[in-house]
Design a protein around this motif. Structure first.
Motif, PDB file in Angstrom:
ATOM      1  N   ILE A  27       0.930  -1.289  -0.161  1.00  0.00           N
ATOM      2  CA  ILE A  27      -0.076   0.045  -0.078  1.00  0.00           C
ATOM      3  C   ILE A  27       1.010   1.216  -0.098  1.00  0.00           C
ATOM      4  O   ILE A  27       1.757   1.288   0.831  1.00  0.00           O
ATOM      5  CB  ILE A  27      -0.953  -0.016   1.203  1.00  0.00           C
ATOM      6  CG1 ILE A  27      -1.702  -1.214   1.199  1.00  0.00           C
ATOM      7  CG2 ILE A  27      -1.822   1.191   1.240  1.00  0.00           C
ATOM      8  CD1 ILE A  27      -2.432  -1.333   2.448  1.00  0.00           C
ATOM      9  N   PHE A  44      -3.324   3.660  -1.498  1.00  0.00           N
ATOM     10  CA  PHE A  44      -3.510   3.170  -2.746  1.00  0.00           C
ATOM     11  C   PHE A  44      -2.649   1.793  -2.807  1.00  0.00           C
ATOM     12  O   PHE A  44      -1.461   1.685  -2.716  1.00  0.00           O
ATOM     13  CB  PHE A  44      -2.876   4.200  -4.033  1.00  0.00           C
ATOM     14  CG  PHE A  44      -3.675   5.261  -3.900  1.00  0.00           C
ATOM     15  CD1 PHE A  44      -4.913   5.618  -4.647  1.00  0.00           C
ATOM     16  CD2 PHE A  44      -3.311   6.645  -2.959  1.00  0.00           C
ATOM     17  CE1 PHE A  44      -5.412   6.710  -4.531  1.00  0.00           C
ATOM     18  CE2 PHE A  44      -3.984   7.845  -3.023  1.00  0.00           C
ATOM     19  CZ  PHE A  44      -5.013   7.779  -3.931  1.00  0.00           C
ATOM     20  N   VAL A  61      -4.076   5.847  -9.815  1.00  0.00           N
ATOM     21  CA  VAL A  61      -5.160   6.626  -8.941  1.00  0.00           C
ATOM     22  C   VAL A  61      -6.557   6.546  -9.819  1.00  0.00           C
ATOM     23  O   VAL A  61      -6.216   6.756 -11.041  1.00  0.00           O
ATOM     24  CB  VAL A  61      -4.718   7.952  -8.682  1.00  0.00           C
ATOM     25  CG1 VAL A  61      -5.902   8.662  -7.826  1.00  0.00           C
ATOM     26  CG2 VAL A  61      -3.287   7.982  -7.886  1.00  0.00           C
ATOM     27  N   GLY A  62      -7.509   6.314  -9.208  1.00  0.00           N
ATOM     28  CA  GLY A  62      -8.849   6.097  -9.932  1.00  0.00           C
ATOM     29  C   GLY A  62      -9.499   7.639 -10.034  1.00  0.00           C
ATOM     30  O   GLY A  62      -8.999   8.604  -9.205  1.00  0.00           O
ATOM     31  N   LYS A  74      -9.445  11.817  -8.402  1.00  0.00           N
ATOM     32  CA  LYS A  74      -9.423  12.085  -6.852  1.00  0.00           C
ATOM     33  C   LYS A  74      -8.484  12.947  -6.659  1.00  0.00           C
ATOM     34  O   LYS A  74      -7.661  13.373  -7.333  1.00  0.00           O
ATOM     35  CB  LYS A  74      -8.928  10.329  -6.421  1.00  0.00           C
ATOM     36  CG  LYS A  74      -9.962   9.547  -6.606  1.00  0.00           C
ATOM     37  CD  LYS A  74      -9.422   8.098  -5.942  1.00  0.00           C
ATOM     38  CE  LYS A  74     -10.772   7.168  -6.154  1.00  0.00           C
ATOM     39  NZ  LYS A  74     -10.612   5.719  -5.289  1.00  0.00           N
ATOM     40  N   THR A  76      -6.014  13.139  -4.652  1.00  0.00           N
ATOM     41  CA  THR A  76      -4.598  12.753  -5.010  1.00  0.00           C
ATOM     42  C   THR A  76      -4.084  13.221  -6.310  1.00  0.00           C
ATOM     43  O   THR A  76      -2.926  14.019  -6.385  1.00  0.00           O
ATOM     44  CB  THR A  76      -4.273  11.395  -4.498  1.00  0.00           C
ATOM     45  OG1 THR A  76      -4.913  11.087  -3.173  1.00  0.00           O
ATOM     46  CG2 THR A  76      -2.798  10.879  -4.521  1.00  0.00           C
ATOM     47  N   GLU A 112      -7.550  14.678   5.609  1.00  0.00           N
ATOM     48  CA  GLU A 112      -7.464  13.232   6.425  1.00  0.00           C
ATOM     49  C   GLU A 112      -6.372  13.090   7.546  1.00  0.00           C
ATOM     50  O   GLU A 112      -6.696  12.272   8.236  1.00  0.00           O
ATOM     51  CB  GLU A 112      -7.258  12.358   5.131  1.00  0.00           C
ATOM     52  CG  GLU A 112      -7.991  12.298   4.054  1.00  0.00           C
ATOM     53  CD  GLU A 112      -7.894  13.061   3.053  1.00  0.00           C
ATOM     54  OE1 GLU A 112      -6.983  13.761   2.840  1.00  0.00           O
ATOM     55  OE2 GLU A 112      -8.937  13.205   1.858  1.00  0.00           O
ATOM     56  N   TYR A 194      -6.616  -7.389   5.400  1.00  0.00           N
ATOM     57  CA  TYR A 194      -5.281  -7.088   5.092  1.00  0.00           C
ATOM     58  C   TYR A 194      -4.373  -8.151   5.576  1.00  0.00           C
ATOM     59  O   TYR A 194      -4.810  -8.980   6.573  1.00  0.00           O
ATOM     60  CB  TYR A 194      -4.776  -5.846   6.112  1.00  0.00           C
ATOM     61  CG  TYR A 194      -5.461  -4.446   5.731  1.00  0.00           C
ATOM     62  CD1 TYR A 194      -5.215  -3.889   4.577  1.00  0.00           C
ATOM     63  CD2 TYR A 194      -6.967  -4.280   5.733  1.00  0.00           C
ATOM     64  CE1 TYR A 194      -5.659  -2.791   4.169  1.00  0.00           C
ATOM     65  CE2 TYR A 194      -7.754  -3.092   5.505  1.00  0.00           C
ATOM     66  CZ  TYR A 194      -6.979  -2.382   4.457  1.00  0.00           C
ATOM     67  OH  TYR A 194      -7.864  -1.410   4.109  1.00  0.00           O
TER      68      TYR A 194
HETATM   69  C1  LIG Z   1      -5.982  -0.053   1.328  1.00  0.00           C
HETATM   70  C2  LIG Z   1      -6.624   0.838   0.416  1.00  0.00           C
HETATM   71  C3  LIG Z   1      -6.157   0.723  -0.868  1.00  0.00           C
HETATM   72  C4  LIG Z   1      -6.532   1.510  -1.892  1.00  0.00           C
HETATM   73  N1  LIG Z   1      -6.256   1.594  -3.151  1.00  0.00           N
HETATM   74  C5  LIG Z   1      -6.841   2.475  -4.172  1.00  0.00           C
HETATM   75  C6  LIG Z   1      -6.247   2.513  -5.299  1.00  0.00           C
HETATM   76  O1  LIG Z   1      -5.043   1.635  -5.673  1.00  0.00           O
HETATM   77  N2  LIG Z   1      -6.514   3.319  -6.450  1.00  0.00           N
HETATM   78  C7  LIG Z   1      -7.572   4.347  -5.993  1.00  0.00           C
HETATM   79  O2  LIG Z   1      -8.134   4.823  -6.780  1.00  0.00           O
HETATM   80  N3  LIG Z   1      -8.110   4.063  -4.674  1.00  0.00           N
HETATM   81  C8  LIG Z   1      -7.741   3.294  -3.633  1.00  0.00           C
HETATM   82  N4  LIG Z   1      -8.387   3.352  -2.638  1.00  0.00           N
HETATM   83  C9  LIG Z   1      -9.629   4.432  -2.266  1.00  0.00           C
HETATM   84  C10 LIG Z   1      -8.929   5.655  -1.828  1.00  0.00           C
HETATM   85  O3  LIG Z   1      -7.938   5.549  -0.930  1.00  0.00           O
HETATM   86  C11 LIG Z   1      -9.869   6.645  -1.587  1.00  0.00           C
HETATM   87  O4  LIG Z   1     -10.772   6.789  -2.775  1.00  0.00           O
HETATM   88  C12 LIG Z   1      -9.567   7.770  -1.017  1.00  0.00           C
HETATM   89  O5  LIG Z   1     -10.766   8.729  -0.640  1.00  0.00           O
HETATM   90  C13 LIG Z   1      -8.791   8.762  -2.208  1.00  0.00           C
HETATM   91  O6  LIG Z   1      -8.495  10.081  -1.530  1.00  0.00           O
HETATM   92  P1  LIG Z   1      -8.350  11.213  -2.335  1.00  0.00           P
HETATM   93  O7  LIG Z   1      -9.359  12.011  -3.036  1.00  0.00           O
HETATM   94  O8  LIG Z   1      -7.887  12.332  -1.121  1.00  0.00           O
HETATM   95  O9  LIG Z   1      -7.067  11.172  -3.558  1.00  0.00           O
HETATM   96  C14 LIG Z   1      -7.926   2.553  -1.679  1.00  0.00           C
HETATM   97  C15 LIG Z   1      -8.566   2.311  -0.449  1.00  0.00           C
HETATM   98  C16 LIG Z   1      -7.918   1.652   0.714  1.00  0.00           C
HETATM   99  C17 LIG Z   1      -8.540   1.682   2.081  1.00  0.00           C
END
Ligand SMILES: Cc1cc2nc3c(=O)[nH]c(=O)nc-3n(C[C@H](O)[C@H](O)[C@H](O)COP(=O)(O)O)c2cc1C
Length: 206
Positions: A27, A44, A61-62, A74, A76, A112, A194
């Motif tokens: 992660i 992520f 990143v999604g 997102k 990030t 956060e 996890y």
């Molecule tokens: C363990 C874990 C792994 C995650 N991995 C991803 C990832 O690889 N890609 C992604 O887009 N979101 C992932 N997420 C979801 C993001 O952490 C979540 O959408 C977060 O709100 C994004 O924050 P931001 O909008 O501040 O960038 C994950 C969540 C968790 C708990």
């Protein structure tokens, strides 16, 4: 054997398969500054080590749906595009719950860090917030952004330009190799599961 064709599956099923089969995933817990100076932090697990000379890591990143049903990056992704920098923390056992708390979808103006009771320490050489007390921080400058076709994801490749590693992680004598038992890394499995470090086996290379 269950034979599955990705094209016949729903997006949800594809996600469930990939994220429960490609495990355990490291992660990357990523800190970045928002446009108004808000300290952003999110985990992520579409995250990987890519090369060591130079040191590069990648994170996919999604994007999320906005109120009109369109895709928006997102926070990030928006931040690392604007700042050209991000800080990656290795998630360790003492930070598991805090890491999970930082995956909450907060408005861009809410940090956060505060939500998870974490203190911000500015990165040393890049513009990004880091987690006070985190034993490992990789400070990255964005090298490349790779669109992933029609996927609502973007791969960001960063060069690690500075590392902070706690002395408590027990470097093997004469090396920069960290003791995994001291690091106690946490990895993502499918869903809300996890993996903690299990038994370590040592095999010399043939
Ligand atoms: C363990 C874990 C792994 C995650 N991995 C991803 C990832 O690889 N890609 C992604 O887009 N979101 C992932 N997420 C979801 C993001 O952490 C979540 O959408 C977060 O709100 C994004 O924050 P931001 O909008 O501040 O960038 C994950 C969540 C968790 C708990």
């Amino acid at each position: 054997m269950r034979e599955l064709r990705p094209g016949d599956l729903t997006a949800r099923a594809r996600y469930e398969l990939l994220t429960s089969l490609v495990v355990p995933r490291p992660i990357g817990w990523i800190g970045s500054w928002g446009p108004d100076g808000t300290a952003n932090l999110a985990p992520f697990s579409y995250f990987a080590a890519l090369s060591s000379s130079p040191l590069q890591v990648g994170v996919s990143v999604g994007h999320r749906r906005d109120s009109d049903g369109g895709w928006v990056p997102k926070d990030t992704l928006r931040n690392v595009r604007e700042q050209g920098a991000f800080a990656v923390h290795v998630v360790t056992e003492p930070f598991l719950e805090a890491m999970n708390a930082t995956s909450a979808e907060l408005p861009a103006t809410e940090s956060e860090f505060a939500g998870a009771g974490l203190e911000v320490v500015p990165a040393r050489v890049i513009d990004a917030p880091t987690v006070a007390g985190a034993p490992v921080v990789l400070e990255c400058r964005v090298r490349q952004e790779v669109p992933l076709g029609e996927a609502p994801n973007t791969l960001v490749i960063g060069e690690v330009v500075h590392l902070r590693v706690s002395e408590e992680l027990g470097f093997a004598p004469g090396t920069h190799r960290v003791d995994p038992e001291a690091l106690r890394p946490v990895a993502r499995l499918g869903g809300a599961d996890y993996a903690l470090l299990g038994r370590v086996r040592t095999l010399p290379r043939p």
